[in-house]
Write an enzyme that holds these catalytic residues in place. Structure first.
Site, PDB file in Angstrom:
ATOM      1  N   LYS A  28      44.380  29.918  29.647  1.00  8.54           N
ATOM      2  CA  LYS A  28      43.936  31.299  29.505  1.00  8.54           C
ATOM      3  C   LYS A  28      43.068  31.411  28.247  1.00  8.54           C
ATOM      4  O   LYS A  28      43.431  30.884  27.183  1.00  8.54           O
ATOM      5  CB  LYS A  28      45.146  32.232  29.383  1.00  8.54           C
ATOM      6  N   LYS A  72      44.039  34.337  46.869  1.00 10.03           N
ATOM      7  CA  LYS A  72      45.435  34.706  46.679  1.00 10.03           C
ATOM      8  C   LYS A  72      45.868  35.517  47.899  1.00 10.03           C
ATOM      9  O   LYS A  72      45.463  36.665  48.069  1.00 10.03           O
ATOM     10  CB  LYS A  72      45.615  35.522  45.393  1.00 10.03           C
TER      11      LYS A  72
END
Length: 367
Positions: free
Chosen positions: A163, A262
């Site tokens: 991240k 997703k």
């Protein structure tokens, strides 16, 4: 299909370690388990995976439960669908609420595959006997991130995602690449940048990243098209891809070189497969994204990742990545960077009923 009942179970468990991004830190995970039961006693399972607050999508556990209980389940039970192919049309009057729809479709498709005695991935043309596994390194501390990489490398993960945000991206990437010059590495920005950051983002090209995931706005497609033209590193869109229409628009505009599918976020199996097929047609690689989920959602993702277009290792880590004990048997295990695909009908795994009961905070059955 002879649906007899649908049960919703809210479950909650602590993560083994906090999951940190610049948007939120997740310490405990709450999801909704959906059970679809037929007249012969077979049960199909789905998992609704919004977060408890709307930091990632507008859906939350409470709004998702509301949509399932008050709209999707009554409509489905009253309509008595003959097969899962009728669900999208049946639910077309209910806008968005993708994660609620996905969870219910997952459960019904799992049940249908069990009735047909076929592995769910095979129903959609999946052929792989094993799928490649990637892992998310969610930490704001670079030393901790490198410790995680070292630990996960023992299982041979084939892709590592860190991240990033403008405050620490160069430091993170420089130190990680210094220690691990050859690992398959990508960076997930979760919309931390703007077009004003183009000169800064161009500095990331030298780190040989597989991709930069969602650098700009969570709902943007147009500005990513402008940014991609200024970067050597492929952009991967995640938050922007909520439907086939979004994916089609992104490819038409050249907004990305990779798409993260997703299932939960796009509304379930049917829409996810349509996006997959579109990307295969356009020769755009896809990978299967994760949502810090329990084993039921993970099992659905493994089945999805057996389709031929999933050529990049997805966020499908071992059950032990997040949980002391998962709710499925056998648990998901990564060995030499791969996960073996089950052969049993449906999602191919059984439910750890004792663990599921221990984690359940609320349950309701509808007929």
């Amino acid at each position: 299909m002879k649906l007899l009942s649908i049960t919703l179970k809210v479950i909650k468990a602590p993560l083994k370690q906090p999951f940190k991004t610049h948007l939120e830190t997740v310490n405990d995970r709450e999801v909704i388990i959906v059970e679809a039961k037929d007249e012969d006693g077979l049960i199909g399972y789905g998992e609704a995976v919004p977060f408890s607050s709307p930091w990632y999508t507008e859906e939350t556990i409470k709004t998702c439960f509301h949509m399932l209980e008050d709209f999707l389940i009554p409509l489905t039970l009253a309509s008595k669908p003959r097969n899962p192919g009728e669900l999208q049309s049946l639910w077309s009057g209910i806008r968005r609420n993708a994660m609620a729809k996905s969870a219910l479709e997952q459960a019904i498709l799992d049940l249908y595959a069990k009735q047909k005695e076929i592995y769910l991935g095979r129903m959609f043309g999946g052929e792989r006997s094993e799928v490649a596994a990637g892992v998310v390194i969610a930490s704001n501390d670079v030393e901790d991130a490198m410790r995680q990489i070292e630990a996960f490398s023992q299982s041979g993960y084939q892709r590592y995602k860190i991240k990033i945000d403008p405050r620490h991206d160069l430091e993170f990437l420089s130190q990680i690449r210094g220690a691990y010059p050859d690992i398959p590495l990508m960076a997930d920005a979760n919309s931390a940048y703007t077009l004003n950051d183009i000169p800064h983002l161009q500095k990331l090209d030298k780190y040989n990243l597989m991709m930069i995931e969602q650098p700009l706005g969570h709902d943007d497609i147009v500005e990513h098209s402008r940014l991609q033209k200024q970067l050597q590193t492929p952009i991967c869109l995640d938050e922007s891809i909520n439907s086939f229409h979004d994916a089609n628009s992104a490819l038409a505009l050249g907004s990305c070189g990779v798409i993260n599918i997703k299932m939960a976020k796009v509304g379930g199996w049917t829409e996810a497969v349509k996006i997959h097929d579109l990307c295969v047609e356009h020769d755009v690689p896809v990978w299967c994204g994760g949502m810090i989920e329990f084993g039921i959602s993970r099992a659905h993702n493994i089945a999805l990742a057996t389709l031929k277009g999933f050529t990049i290792a997805g966020d499908i880590s071992s059950s032990s990545r997040y949980w002391e004990e998962d709710i499925i048997v056998p648990e998901v295990v990564v060995e030499k960077g791969m996960i073996q695909v089950p052969e049993s009908a449906g999602i191919g795994v059984s439910i750890n009923e004792k663990r599921l009961k221990a984690l359940t905070t609320y349950s309701e059955t509808y007929r």
